[in-house]
Design a protein around this motif. Sequence first.
Motif, mmCIF file in Angstrom:
data_model
loop_
_atom_site.group_PDB
_atom_site.id
_atom_site.type_symbol
_atom_site.label_atom_id
_atom_site.label_comp_id
_atom_site.label_asym_id
_atom_site.label_seq_id
_atom_site.Cartn_x
_atom_site.Cartn_y
_atom_site.Cartn_z
ATOM 1 N N CYS A 149 0.816 -1.207 0.000
ATOM 2 C CA CYS A 149 0.000 0.000 0.000
ATOM 3 C C CYS A 149 0.855 1.264 0.000
ATOM 4 C CB CYS A 149 -0.914 0.032 1.228
ATOM 5 S SG CYS A 149 -2.262 -1.156 1.177
ATOM 6 N N GLU A 150 2.019 1.220 0.642
ATOM 7 C CA GLU A 150 2.809 2.447 0.775
ATOM 8 C C GLU A 150 3.223 3.003 -0.587
ATOM 9 O OE1 GLU A 150 6.722 4.229 3.072
ATOM 10 O OE2 GLU A 150 6.738 2.147 2.409
ATOM 11 N N ASP A 151 3.859 2.181 -1.413
ATOM 12 C CA ASP A 151 4.283 2.633 -2.731
ATOM 13 C C ASP A 151 3.311 2.207 -3.830
ATOM 14 O OD1 ASP A 151 6.538 3.811 -1.672
ATOM 15 O OD2 ASP A 151 7.793 2.044 -1.980
ATOM 16 N N GLY A 152 2.408 1.287 -3.532
ATOM 17 C CA GLY A 152 1.498 0.784 -4.547
ATOM 18 C C GLY A 152 0.245 1.607 -4.723
ATOM 19 N N ALA A 153 -0.173 2.293 -3.665
ATOM 20 C CA ALA A 153 -1.432 3.041 -3.751
ATOM 21 C C ALA A 153 -1.215 4.379 -4.443
ATOM 22 C CB ALA A 153 -1.999 3.264 -2.348
ATOM 23 N N PRO A 154 -2.033 4.711 -5.432
ATOM 24 C CA PRO A 154 -1.926 6.043 -6.043
ATOM 25 C C PRO A 154 -2.347 7.119 -5.046
ATOM 26 C CG PRO A 154 -3.862 4.883 -6.867
ATOM 27 C CD PRO A 154 -3.100 3.899 -6.030
ATOM 28 N N GLU A 209 -5.810 5.887 -1.845
ATOM 29 C CA GLU A 209 -5.353 4.986 -0.781
ATOM 30 C C GLU A 209 -6.471 4.075 -0.260
ATOM 31 O OE1 GLU A 209 -2.605 8.537 -0.764
ATOM 32 O OE2 GLU A 209 -4.794 8.247 -0.810
ATOM 33 N N ALA A 210 -7.667 4.617 -0.093
ATOM 34 C CA ALA A 210 -8.767 3.815 0.449
ATOM 35 C C ALA A 210 -9.157 2.696 -0.508
ATOM 36 C CB ALA A 210 -9.968 4.706 0.748
ATOM 37 N N GLU A 211 -9.235 3.016 -1.785
ATOM 38 C CA GLU A 211 -9.593 1.999 -2.780
ATOM 39 C C GLU A 211 -8.518 0.918 -2.884
ATOM 40 O OE1 GLU A 211 -9.585 5.230 -3.206
ATOM 41 O OE2 GLU A 211 -11.668 5.792 -3.618
ATOM 42 N N HIS A 212 -7.262 1.329 -2.786
ATOM 43 C CA HIS A 212 -6.171 0.358 -2.873
ATOM 44 C C HIS A 212 -6.181 -0.567 -1.655
ATOM 45 C CE1 HIS A 212 -2.411 -0.976 -4.738
ATOM 46 N NE2 HIS A 212 -1.939 -1.125 -3.517
ATOM 47 N N ALA A 213 -6.435 -0.011 -0.482
ATOM 48 C CA ALA A 213 -6.500 -0.842 0.724
ATOM 49 C C ALA A 213 -7.613 -1.879 0.608
ATOM 50 C CB ALA A 213 -6.711 0.037 1.952
ATOM 51 N N LEU A 214 -8.739 -1.481 0.070
ATOM 52 C CA LEU A 214 -9.848 -2.415 -0.109
ATOM 53 C C LEU A 214 -9.472 -3.510 -1.107
ATOM 54 C CD1 LEU A 214 -12.757 -3.112 0.609
ATOM 55 C CD2 LEU A 214 -13.506 -1.625 -1.270
ATOM 56 N N LEU A 215 -8.807 -3.132 -2.191
ATOM 57 C CA LEU A 215 -8.343 -4.113 -3.179
ATOM 58 C C LEU A 215 -7.399 -5.122 -2.537
ATOM 59 C CD1 LEU A 215 -7.767 -5.222 -6.059
ATOM 60 C CD2 LEU A 215 -6.034 -3.407 -6.262
ATOM 61 N N VAL A 216 -6.456 -4.627 -1.747
ATOM 62 C CA VAL A 216 -5.485 -5.500 -1.081
ATOM 63 C C VAL A 216 -6.187 -6.467 -0.139
ATOM 64 C CG1 VAL A 216 -3.706 -5.435 0.707
ATOM 65 C CG2 VAL A 216 -3.452 -4.035 -1.347
ATOM 66 N N ALA A 217 -7.147 -5.978 0.616
ATOM 67 C CA ALA A 217 -7.887 -6.850 1.533
ATOM 68 C C ALA A 217 -8.627 -7.937 0.768
ATOM 69 C CB ALA A 217 -8.864 -6.020 2.359
ATOM 70 N N GLU A 218 -9.235 -7.591 -0.348
ATOM 71 C CA GLU A 218 -9.963 -8.580 -1.138
ATOM 72 C C GLU A 218 -9.024 -9.607 -1.755
ATOM 73 O OE1 GLU A 218 -13.251 -8.925 -1.211
ATOM 74 O OE2 GLU A 218 -13.273 -7.278 0.232
ATOM 75 N N PRO A 256 -1.567 10.023 6.934
ATOM 76 C CA PRO A 256 -3.025 10.149 7.124
ATOM 77 C C PRO A 256 -3.804 8.880 6.792
ATOM 78 C CG PRO A 256 -2.152 12.076 5.986
ATOM 79 C CD PRO A 256 -1.024 11.099 6.076
ATOM 80 N N ALA A 257 -3.244 8.011 5.939
ATOM 81 C CA ALA A 257 -3.976 6.804 5.536
ATOM 82 C C ALA A 257 -3.710 5.612 6.445
ATOM 83 C CB ALA A 257 -3.602 6.427 4.098
ATOM 84 N N PHE A 258 -2.820 5.751 7.422
ATOM 85 C CA PHE A 258 -2.436 4.579 8.221
ATOM 86 C C PHE A 258 -3.625 3.931 8.925
ATOM 87 C CE2 PHE A 258 -1.384 2.858 12.429
ATOM 88 C CZ PHE A 258 -0.617 1.765 12.047
ATOM 89 N N ASP A 259 -4.383 4.710 9.676
ATOM 90 C CA ASP A 259 -5.489 4.130 10.453
ATOM 91 C C ASP A 259 -6.525 3.474 9.546
ATOM 92 O OD1 ASP A 259 -4.845 4.735 13.247
ATOM 93 O OD2 ASP A 259 -5.004 6.820 12.637
ATOM 94 N N ALA A 260 -6.829 4.130 8.432
ATOM 95 C CA ALA A 260 -7.804 3.549 7.502
ATOM 96 C C ALA A 260 -7.259 2.273 6.873
ATOM 97 C CB ALA A 260 -8.162 4.570 6.420
ATOM 98 N N ASP A 261 -5.953 2.243 6.564
ATOM 99 C CA ASP A 261 -5.330 1.009 6.066
ATOM 100 C C ASP A 261 -5.578 -0.147 7.018
ATOM 101 O OD1 ASP A 261 -4.254 2.182 3.798
ATOM 102 O OD2 ASP A 261 -2.188 2.215 4.538
ATOM 103 N N VAL A 262 -5.290 0.088 8.285
ATOM 104 C CA VAL A 262 -5.388 -0.979 9.283
ATOM 105 C C VAL A 262 -6.833 -1.427 9.455
ATOM 106 C CG1 VAL A 262 -5.021 -1.579 11.700
ATOM 107 C CG2 VAL A 262 -3.273 -0.281 10.472
ATOM 108 N N VAL A 263 -7.737 -0.483 9.538
ATOM 109 C CA VAL A 263 -9.153 -0.834 9.706
ATOM 110 C C VAL A 263 -9.640 -1.664 8.515
ATOM 111 C CG1 VAL A 263 -11.490 0.094 9.782
ATOM 112 C CG2 VAL A 263 -9.703 1.101 11.210
ATOM 113 N N THR A 264 -9.312 -1.216 7.302
ATOM 114 C CA THR A 264 -9.788 -1.903 6.106
ATOM 115 C C THR A 264 -9.136 -3.264 5.935
ATOM 116 O OG1 THR A 264 -10.218 0.200 4.980
ATOM 117 C CG2 THR A 264 -9.970 -1.756 3.593
ATOM 118 N N ILE A 265 -7.823 -3.327 6.106
ATOM 119 C CA ILE A 265 -7.077 -4.549 5.787
ATOM 120 C C ILE A 265 -7.094 -5.530 6.954
ATOM 121 C CG2 ILE A 265 -4.814 -5.457 5.160
ATOM 122 C CD1 ILE A 265 -4.370 -2.617 3.810
#
Length: 334
Positions: free
Chosen positions: A58-63, A67-76, A97-106
């Motif tokens: 997610c760090e270098d992969g998310a545009p 970030e939110a859409e990429h985290a959801l993709l990774v979780a799926e 800023p995306a850290f907490d949302a990353d963790v919640v989603t993934i």
Amino acid sequence: MASIDPRHILLGSQAGAFALPVCDHYSGVEVRMKKSLALQAEMTEEFGTCVFDVTLDCEDGAPVGGEAEHALLVAELALAAAPKARVAVRVHPVDHPAFDADVVTIAGRAAQRLAHLMVPKVESVADVQRAVAALDAAGAPALPLHVLIESPAAVHRAFNIAAHPRVQSLSFGLMDFVSAHGGAIPADGMSVAGQFGHPLVLRAKLEIASACHAHGKVPSHCVVTEFKDLAALQTAARRAARELGYTRMWSIHPDQIRPILAAFAPSEREVDTAATLIEHAMAASWAPVQFEGRLHDRASYRYYWQVLERAHHTGLPLPEALQPYFDEPAAERH
């Protein structure tokens, strides 16, 4: 042969606290993440064990802005991975800023399918505690953390970071480490040759490896960006394993995986020697034995058992008499 698992006899010290695949393969673009997971499944079938982790990035992969859409993709993708897959995710740093949302989603959605969560740019134990609190709040209190050490200050605190019970592995972030010196380390320090020659880079690698071994954690060596030069990659991997004490290494291209496996694998002769000695030790109920003109006891048995562990994690065949100790579910007990 003794029925007691050798791990219960031999691995009481910090050595060998965690046994992980020797290669950690990173990808962050959707098509490459899917290809990486497919390749992992193919090679698991080929070798009979999972020989590399796939870390979805997610760090270098998310545009930026996505970030939110990429985290959801990774979780799926993690949820859809093969049953025996070893899938991990690198989230954004704890101050992003995306850290907490990353963790919640993934972690909130897919923690049960994840091998670990990689947290980049960890500077201190406080950053580890911040990540642990986020994981716990997301309902993932058992998910191990891998952390990326990327600055001189983080190297200074590596021993304290490695001591945290949720931390399973420390990785060295070469590019950011060199950049953090404000030009004091030349660009060559990021090259496959320079990263083993510049004193500050070499010192950082040794500090991280030493911190990991002091606390029974896994030291993971940095990337080689010259991904088309596979001979140079294998040389770097062998030096990391044989000279610097690393037991794991990053891959950033599928072609790097097999050279890393080969570099970290013991030789056929080492495996044969280790297997024969361990069988002698078992027959003696782990009492000291003479073998090839030398006296061995549990201190050396531990070393040779770890040779067999390394052989297993690099997909090498083991003698039939010892193979059951590495089959599921016996291997899961380690």
